[in-house]
Design an enzyme around this catalytic site. Sequence first.
Site, short mmCIF file in Angstrom:
data_model
loop_
_atom_site.label_atom_id
_atom_site.label_comp_id
_atom_site.label_asym_id
_atom_site.label_seq_id
_atom_site.Cartn_x
_atom_site.Cartn_y
_atom_site.Cartn_z
N TYR A 150 48.62 0.53 12.21
CA TYR A 150 47.69 0.06 13.24
C TYR A 150 47.03 -1.26 12.90
O TYR A 150 46.27 -1.80 13.71
CB TYR A 150 46.57 1.10 13.44
CG TYR A 150 46.90 2.13 14.47
CD1 TYR A 150 48.05 2.89 14.35
CD2 TYR A 150 46.08 2.35 15.55
CE1 TYR A 150 48.36 3.84 15.28
CE2 TYR A 150 46.39 3.30 16.50
CZ TYR A 150 47.53 4.04 16.36
OH TYR A 150 47.83 4.98 17.29
N LYS A 220 52.92 11.97 5.56
CA LYS A 220 54.39 12.01 5.55
C LYS A 220 54.87 11.42 4.22
O LYS A 220 55.73 10.53 4.19
CB LYS A 220 54.95 11.20 6.72
CG LYS A 220 54.86 11.88 8.07
CD LYS A 220 55.79 13.07 8.24
CE LYS A 220 57.25 12.66 8.30
NZ LYS A 220 58.15 13.85 8.47
N ASP A 286 54.53 16.79 10.19
CA ASP A 286 55.28 17.55 11.20
C ASP A 286 55.04 19.05 11.03
O ASP A 286 54.81 19.78 12.00
CB ASP A 286 56.77 17.20 11.18
CG ASP A 286 57.33 17.08 9.78
OD1 ASP A 286 56.55 17.01 8.82
OD2 ASP A 286 58.57 17.09 9.63
N ASP A 310 45.95 9.75 15.10
CA ASP A 310 45.97 9.50 16.53
C ASP A 310 46.67 10.66 17.25
O ASP A 310 46.16 11.25 18.20
CB ASP A 310 46.72 8.18 16.77
CG ASP A 310 46.48 7.64 18.16
OD1 ASP A 310 45.69 8.25 18.91
OD2 ASP A 310 47.08 6.61 18.50
#
Length: 421
Positions: A150, A220, A286, A310
């Site tokens: 971002y 992740k 995930d 987000d």
Amino acid sequence: MAEKIYMKEDGHLHVPHHPIIPFIEGDGIGPDIWKAGVRVFDAVVEKAYQGERKIEWLEVLAGEKAYNMTGSWMPDETMQAFKDYLISIKGPLTTPVGGGIRSLNVALRQELDLYVCLRPVKYFEGVPSPMWHPEKVNMVIFRENTEDIYAGIEFMTGTKEADKMLKFLVEEMGVKNIRFPETTSFGIKPVSREGSERLIRSAIEYAVEHRMPSVTIVHKGNIMKFTEGAFKNWGYELAEREFGDKVYTWNQWEATKKESGEAVANEEMKVAGIGGRVIIKDAIADNFLQQALLAPQDYSVIATLNLNGDYISDALAAQVGGIGIAPGANINYKTGHAVFEATHGTAPRFANTNTMNPSSVILSGVMMLEYMGWNDAAELITHAVGKAIKNKKVTIDFHKLMEGATLLKTNEFADEIIRNL
Ligand code: NAD
């Protein structure tokens, strides 16, 4: 006399009985929901403190209203007021289309270095939800707000910059796996130790202070080892280094398991939990999104990077039916700067219809009162909003989804909350 809120030398806020708080009413449905919200805030403070405390509201301009009145989307005086008065609250703002400022919200976050995006996710009984047991969801998300993909470091394919980047990567760094070099755009993902630590520290402090059972670092790191993986590792290291016996980490569990076996490690973790220590664990993003649906009761405070945060914020808000009523805040716990906000947009089609749900701005006000230490007032509002929803006295968004509900206008919903205080 009205006074400024300021940060004392000991790192705690000084909140006078008559604090000045700047507000931006916002564009589109902003004026409708703000009018409802401010009536609730004034009523609750009066009720909780019997006239001894009162907020002095200071209107500042931003967004379309500011543009129409001053020619600037974000006048300097507004930014200065947000800096000077420390705590402020805002409605939704129109994002200017084309040129100039990318997003007013991003500008505010960057200028004030608001590194935490805080999103509590809590179920109010009766809110229509896609979950079987939405009451099991009770989480608080700490999303890192200044780094990650971002940061806006991006180069469009075909530009000089992208060509230069490609050359650098291929020729100087020996990168071989850019699949289609001729048509590739680039984005850079900066994740620093300082940035990660200040976010994770805030999450653990919050969990300790609010007696929450765990902090889960969501990442992740299995794929992006030096950014997201490092975020996780820095988090565990910080927890052990700075929080000592206030926490019990998954790393400690694994070490015990190796030494003394799983049963002993499990017992150790159980004892830590019963003893009020915050369990520090991690989850791959995930899998976390799956687990948040399957076993939401296992998660409490979440600390995560910007992009994951987000997605997670909206996904969790939806679980409790809260996309239209979810509150949020952007905070720098070091300087004390905090901007509380409705998380939805300006819904321009519904501007001045007095039909939309003011709960998002009202609940962000609850977060603000908690941040100020005015917890009695905060609790009264939470209870009153809960009661209105439980009694099925709701605005159009919930009315559509609830059987036998009474439809209220925005201002009538505020009246109902004030009656319930
Ligand atoms: P939006 O949230 O404004 O509206 C999407 C839909 O959600 C609306 O049509 C409405 O049906 C519903 N909705 C939103 N708020 C509601 C409320 N309080 N009560 C009941 N229903 C509600 O999103 P959008 O249409 O994508 O964006 C419109 C504008 O808002 C854009 O200019 C966008 O940039 C801006 N925006 C601002 C913020 C912010 O300032 N924080 C956030 C998101 C979008």
